[in-house]
Design an enzyme around this catalytic site. Structure first.
Site, PDB file in Angstrom:
ATOM      1  N   GLY A  46     -32.988 -15.748 -16.422  1.00  0.00           N
ATOM      2  CA  GLY A  46     -31.818 -16.111 -15.085  1.00  0.00           C
ATOM      3  C   GLY A  46     -30.821 -15.115 -16.479  1.00  0.00           C
ATOM      4  O   GLY A  46     -30.747 -14.338 -16.628  1.00  0.00           O
ATOM      5  N   GLU A  47     -29.831 -15.673 -15.459  1.00  0.00           N
ATOM      6  CA  GLU A  47     -29.121 -15.755 -16.355  1.00  0.00           C
ATOM      7  C   GLU A  47     -28.148 -16.589 -17.436  1.00  0.00           C
ATOM      8  O   GLU A  47     -27.431 -17.669 -16.871  1.00  0.00           O
ATOM      9  CB  GLU A  47     -27.506 -14.845 -15.208  1.00  0.00           C
ATOM     10  N   CYS A  78     -36.098 -16.617 -22.102  1.00  0.00           N
ATOM     11  CA  CYS A  78     -35.416 -15.242 -21.899  1.00  0.00           C
ATOM     12  C   CYS A  78     -33.220 -16.441 -21.732  1.00  0.00           C
ATOM     13  O   CYS A  78     -33.297 -16.279 -22.463  1.00  0.00           O
ATOM     14  CB  CYS A  78     -35.356 -14.920 -20.816  1.00  0.00           C
ATOM     15  N   ILE A 132     -37.025  -8.795 -20.040  1.00  0.00           N
ATOM     16  CA  ILE A 132     -36.102  -8.235 -18.768  1.00  0.00           C
ATOM     17  C   ILE A 132     -34.222  -8.585 -19.363  1.00  0.00           C
ATOM     18  O   ILE A 132     -34.039  -9.748 -19.195  1.00  0.00           O
ATOM     19  CB  ILE A 132     -36.186  -8.727 -17.580  1.00  0.00           C
ATOM     20  N   ARG A 133     -33.848  -7.358 -19.406  1.00  0.00           N
ATOM     21  CA  ARG A 133     -32.591  -7.223 -19.940  1.00  0.00           C
ATOM     22  C   ARG A 133     -32.450  -9.237 -20.893  1.00  0.00           C
ATOM     23  O   ARG A 133     -31.789  -9.478 -21.481  1.00  0.00           O
ATOM     24  CB  ARG A 133     -31.137  -7.744 -19.043  1.00  0.00           C
ATOM     25  N   HIS A 168     -41.002 -13.000 -20.289  1.00  0.00           N
ATOM     26  CA  HIS A 168     -41.203 -13.904 -19.582  1.00  0.00           C
ATOM     27  C   HIS A 168     -42.811 -14.393 -19.321  1.00  0.00           C
ATOM     28  O   HIS A 168     -43.432 -13.140 -18.818  1.00  0.00           O
ATOM     29  CB  HIS A 168     -40.467 -13.036 -17.892  1.00  0.00           C
ATOM     30  N   GLU A 170     -43.956 -15.736 -17.220  1.00  0.00           N
ATOM     31  CA  GLU A 170     -44.350 -16.833 -16.251  1.00  0.00           C
ATOM     32  C   GLU A 170     -44.738 -15.581 -14.953  1.00  0.00           C
ATOM     33  O   GLU A 170     -44.757 -15.464 -13.941  1.00  0.00           O
ATOM     34  CB  GLU A 170     -43.504 -17.748 -15.628  1.00  0.00           C
TER      35      GLU A 170
HETATM   36  N1  GLN Z   1     -29.575 -10.624 -19.827  1.00  0.00           N
HETATM   37  C1  GLN Z   1     -29.812 -12.308 -19.217  1.00  0.00           C
HETATM   38  C2  GLN Z   1     -28.617 -13.658 -20.175  1.00  0.00           C
HETATM   39  O1  GLN Z   1     -28.026 -12.411 -20.919  1.00  0.00           O
HETATM   40  C3  GLN Z   1     -31.052 -12.840 -19.755  1.00  0.00           C
HETATM   41  C4  GLN Z   1     -32.103 -12.210 -19.203  1.00  0.00           C
HETATM   42  C5  GLN Z   1     -33.489 -13.073 -18.758  1.00  0.00           C
HETATM   43  O2  GLN Z   1     -33.092 -14.210 -18.682  1.00  0.00           O
HETATM   44  N2  GLN Z   1     -34.384 -12.374 -17.798  1.00  0.00           N
HETATM   45  O3  GLN Z   1     -28.522 -14.051 -19.590  1.00  0.00           O
END
Ligand code: GLN
Length: 192
Positions: A46-47, A78, A132-133, A168, A170
């Site tokens: 997530g973030e 992540c 993903i990022r 990821h 999942e």
């Molecule tokens: N870019 C997100 C962060 O810095 C992590 C990305 C993700 O969990 N897919 O928190």
């Protein structure tokens, strides 16, 4: 077996679906009172800045940190990996800081914010990884077990009770890493 999944932000539903498929009960951790007896903890993607902020605002940070320090098996993907990292190269925040690694956030840059690649995961074999990022791990303490690398960058580690992935697992239908975590909880010998 009851797995607590942090459900304040990010890709938590996908983890729950896989664990339920594997026969594990999941409990969504949305507030402090949800943190009761759990056998394992999932910190989803997530973030990380948002997740860290919410963990503090909801008073969930300290009780979860204590459980991790006391040996609760934790599976972080992540953003979750960022929350566990002892050091971050491009973020002034530190969250749980229980995993002795240095992690770089958004490490793959804009061009390849998201990509998939197949790489070897120690004890499992080839695995399709979705980034993903994503962060990657720049360095680790020598006591950390490196489980996977992609283009010479570390993307999965295990250290005592902590399993951390930059990608990821999942997303998709490969359940082998979730099974690996269930085996970690059950203290089953893991494949080498
Ligand atoms: N870019 C997100 C962060 O810095 C992590 C990305 C993700 O969990 N897919 O928190």
């Amino acid at each position: 077996m009851k797995i607590g999944v942090l459900c304040v932000q990010g890709a938590f539903i996908e983890h729950i679906k896989i664990f339920e498929k594997l026969g594990a009960d999941c409990i969504c951790l949305r507030q402090k009172s949800d943190i009761t007896h759990i056998d394992g903890l999932v910190l989803p993607g997530g973030e990380s800045t948002t997740q860290g902020k919410l963990l503090h605002e909801l008073n969930m940070f300290e009780p979860l940190k204590e459980k991790i320090i006391n040996g609760l098996p934790v599976f972080a993907t992540c953003a979750g990996l960022i929350l566990l990292s002892e050091k971050l190269t491009n973020d002034t925040n530190i969250y749980f800081g229980t995993l002795p690694i240095t992690t770089k956030r958004n490490a793959y840059g804009r061009q390849s914010d998201s990509f998939q690649t197949t790489a070897h995961f120690k004890g499992i074999g080839n695995y399709l990884m979705t980034f993903i990022r994503a962060p990657y791990i720049e360095s680790t303490d020598s006591s950390v077990d490196v489980l996977a690398t992609v283009n010479n960058k570390i993307v999965a580690v295990k250290y005592k009770n902590q399993l951390g992935l930059a990608f990821h697992p999942e997303l998709g239908d490969d359940i082998r890493i979730h099974q690996y975590f269930i085996d970690m909880i059950g203290h089953k010998p893991l494949p080498h």
